[in-house]
Design a protein around this motif. Sequence first.
Motif, short mmCIF file in Angstrom:
data_model
loop_
_atom_site.label_atom_id
_atom_site.label_comp_id
_atom_site.label_asym_id
_atom_site.label_seq_id
_atom_site.Cartn_x
_atom_site.Cartn_y
_atom_site.Cartn_z
N ARG A 161 0.83 -1.20 0.00
CA ARG A 161 0.00 0.00 0.00
C ARG A 161 0.86 1.26 0.00
NH1 ARG A 161 -4.79 -1.66 4.34
NH2 ARG A 161 -5.55 -3.46 3.15
N GLU A 162 0.23 2.35 -0.36
CA GLU A 162 0.97 3.60 -0.52
C GLU A 162 1.54 4.13 0.79
OE1 GLU A 162 -3.29 4.49 0.32
OE2 GLU A 162 -2.22 3.11 -1.02
N ASP A 163 0.99 3.71 1.92
CA ASP A 163 1.50 4.18 3.21
C ASP A 163 2.46 3.19 3.86
OD1 ASP A 163 -0.45 2.31 3.65
OD2 ASP A 163 -1.48 3.41 5.24
N ASP A 164 2.87 2.15 3.16
CA ASP A 164 3.88 1.23 3.67
C ASP A 164 5.26 1.89 3.64
OD1 ASP A 164 2.21 -0.94 4.29
OD2 ASP A 164 2.27 -1.70 2.24
N HIS A 165 6.22 1.21 4.26
CA HIS A 165 7.60 1.71 4.24
C HIS A 165 8.04 1.92 2.80
CE1 HIS A 165 11.74 2.33 5.37
NE2 HIS A 165 12.12 1.35 4.58
N CYS A 166 8.61 3.08 2.51
CA CYS A 166 8.93 3.46 1.13
C CYS A 166 10.38 3.93 1.02
CB CYS A 166 7.97 4.57 0.66
SG CYS A 166 8.29 5.16 -1.01
N SER A 177 13.88 3.82 -9.10
CA SER A 177 12.94 2.85 -8.53
C SER A 177 12.27 3.44 -7.30
CB SER A 177 13.65 1.54 -8.15
OG SER A 177 12.72 0.63 -7.60
N VAL A 178 11.08 2.92 -7.01
CA VAL A 178 10.42 3.14 -5.74
C VAL A 178 10.14 1.76 -5.17
CG1 VAL A 178 8.34 3.96 -4.58
CG2 VAL A 178 9.40 5.35 -6.37
N ARG A 179 10.49 1.54 -3.90
CA ARG A 179 10.31 0.23 -3.29
C ARG A 179 9.44 0.35 -2.04
NH1 ARG A 179 15.78 -0.03 -5.30
NH2 ARG A 179 16.63 0.88 -3.39
N LEU A 180 8.30 -0.33 -2.05
CA LEU A 180 7.40 -0.39 -0.90
C LEU A 180 7.58 -1.74 -0.23
CD1 LEU A 180 4.14 0.93 -2.62
CD2 LEU A 180 5.77 2.26 -1.26
N GLN A 186 1.38 -9.35 7.55
CA GLN A 186 0.42 -8.30 7.20
C GLN A 186 -0.01 -8.44 5.73
OE1 GLN A 186 1.75 -4.06 6.99
NE2 GLN A 186 0.32 -3.80 8.70
N VAL A 187 0.95 -8.72 4.89
CA VAL A 187 0.67 -8.88 3.46
C VAL A 187 -0.28 -10.04 3.22
CG1 VAL A 187 1.74 -9.59 1.30
CG2 VAL A 187 2.78 -7.78 2.65
N LEU A 188 -0.04 -11.15 3.91
CA LEU A 188 -0.91 -12.31 3.75
C LEU A 188 -2.34 -12.00 4.17
CD1 LEU A 188 1.14 -15.49 4.75
CD2 LEU A 188 -0.28 -15.22 2.71
N GLU A 189 -2.50 -11.25 5.22
CA GLU A 189 -3.84 -10.86 5.66
C GLU A 189 -4.54 -10.04 4.58
OE1 GLU A 189 -3.43 -8.75 9.30
OE2 GLU A 189 -3.01 -10.54 10.52
N ARG A 190 -3.82 -9.13 3.96
CA ARG A 190 -4.40 -8.32 2.90
C ARG A 190 -4.83 -9.19 1.71
NH1 ARG A 190 0.40 -3.74 2.73
NH2 ARG A 190 -0.07 -2.74 4.74
N VAL A 191 -3.95 -10.09 1.31
CA VAL A 191 -4.23 -10.93 0.15
C VAL A 191 -5.42 -11.84 0.42
CG1 VAL A 191 -3.32 -12.78 -1.31
CG2 VAL A 191 -1.86 -10.85 -0.69
N ARG A 192 -5.46 -12.45 1.61
CA ARG A 192 -6.56 -13.35 1.93
C ARG A 192 -7.89 -12.61 2.02
NH1 ARG A 192 -3.02 -16.48 6.57
NH2 ARG A 192 -2.09 -18.07 5.21
N TYR A 193 -7.88 -11.41 2.62
CA TYR A 193 -9.11 -10.63 2.71
C TYR A 193 -9.62 -10.26 1.32
CZ TYR A 193 -12.23 -6.69 3.39
OH TYR A 193 -13.30 -5.84 3.33
N ALA A 194 -8.71 -9.79 0.47
CA ALA A 194 -9.11 -9.40 -0.88
C ALA A 194 -9.61 -10.60 -1.67
CB ALA A 194 -7.93 -8.75 -1.60
N ALA A 195 -8.93 -11.75 -1.55
CA ALA A 195 -9.35 -12.95 -2.27
C ALA A 195 -10.72 -13.42 -1.79
CB ALA A 195 -8.32 -14.06 -2.10
N ALA A 196 -10.94 -13.39 -0.48
CA ALA A 196 -12.24 -13.81 0.06
C ALA A 196 -13.35 -12.88 -0.42
CB ALA A 196 -12.19 -13.83 1.59
N SER A 197 -13.06 -11.58 -0.46
CA SER A 197 -14.05 -10.61 -0.91
C SER A 197 -14.39 -10.82 -2.38
CB SER A 197 -13.52 -9.18 -0.70
OG SER A 197 -14.47 -8.23 -1.11
N LEU A 198 -13.38 -11.05 -3.21
CA LEU A 198 -13.63 -11.28 -4.63
C LEU A 198 -14.35 -12.61 -4.85
CD1 LEU A 198 -10.33 -10.05 -6.35
CD2 LEU A 198 -12.52 -8.87 -6.17
#
Length: 283
Positions: A161-166, A177-180, A186-198
């Motif tokens: 996300r845009e507010d992650d460490h940059c 380059s820009v590296r987030l 935390q990433v896994l939680e985001r992916v699982r939530y998004a996948a479940a929602s879709l």
Amino acid sequence: MARATGTTRRHLPPTSFLRVFEPLRAFDDDDQLLIAAQRGLPRAEFEERAAAEALGRITRPVSDPFPHHAPERFRVLHYPGADGRTTAYFCPDQLALRATLAAEQLDGSMRPQLLELLIPDVAREANAGRIGHEDFAEGLASLHTRSATWGVPFGWFVVLREDDHCEIDEDVDGINSVRLSAPAVQVLERVRYAAASLAVNAPELDMLDELTALSEWLQLFHPESVVELDYGRVADLVWPDDSPHDIRLGIESLAEGDMLGAAASYRRLASRWLRIRQLARAS
């Protein structure tokens, strides 16, 4: 913010990367010795050397884009903890493996005559002999890096996300380059939530399969790992980038039944990256 010369990187196609950096204890003794010998190299210098070597391989007098025998190299990510102190995490380059996979992906996507010109069979056979079937299979099972040319897969914007460490790597000519980055848990939680929602609200979308594959991939690594989205030189064309926000807003809109909001988010996302795709097709 790193400031270093990115001249060589500007001679290669813009490529983005999704990487997993693991803590030192996740590696065996041999790898830890290699890491100890390399960890003082600044990240910008690492990337510049890697680009120079890649350019050297593809411009050899004899066509052979594969890397030859060389010790494994490790990128270092210094990630800040809650106490303000940074911890070093490491990602093996796995260059020989990734070059082999790239060559296989080209097979079938271009004319055999052109493929033979770019990657002669003799070079492919020699590379296969250097890697070995068992090493290839083992490396494939723990591939730390995914890459994409001329863009960033939309599913990757669920991960970071845009507010992650940059970290921004730039010089007088622009952004290299820009590296987030964010913790893998935390990433896994985001992916699982998004996948479940879709899965509930838009199971027909291709992104659902992409997120499912990302979730399975991320679970292969140490639970205390850190995940990094490296825009590469694509960043110079889109940064600052609202794509992570648009993806998140689109998924939330789908969950709320707001089809107009979801469509608006997708239009913003698609229009932002249309110019990049057009540049990729330009001659």
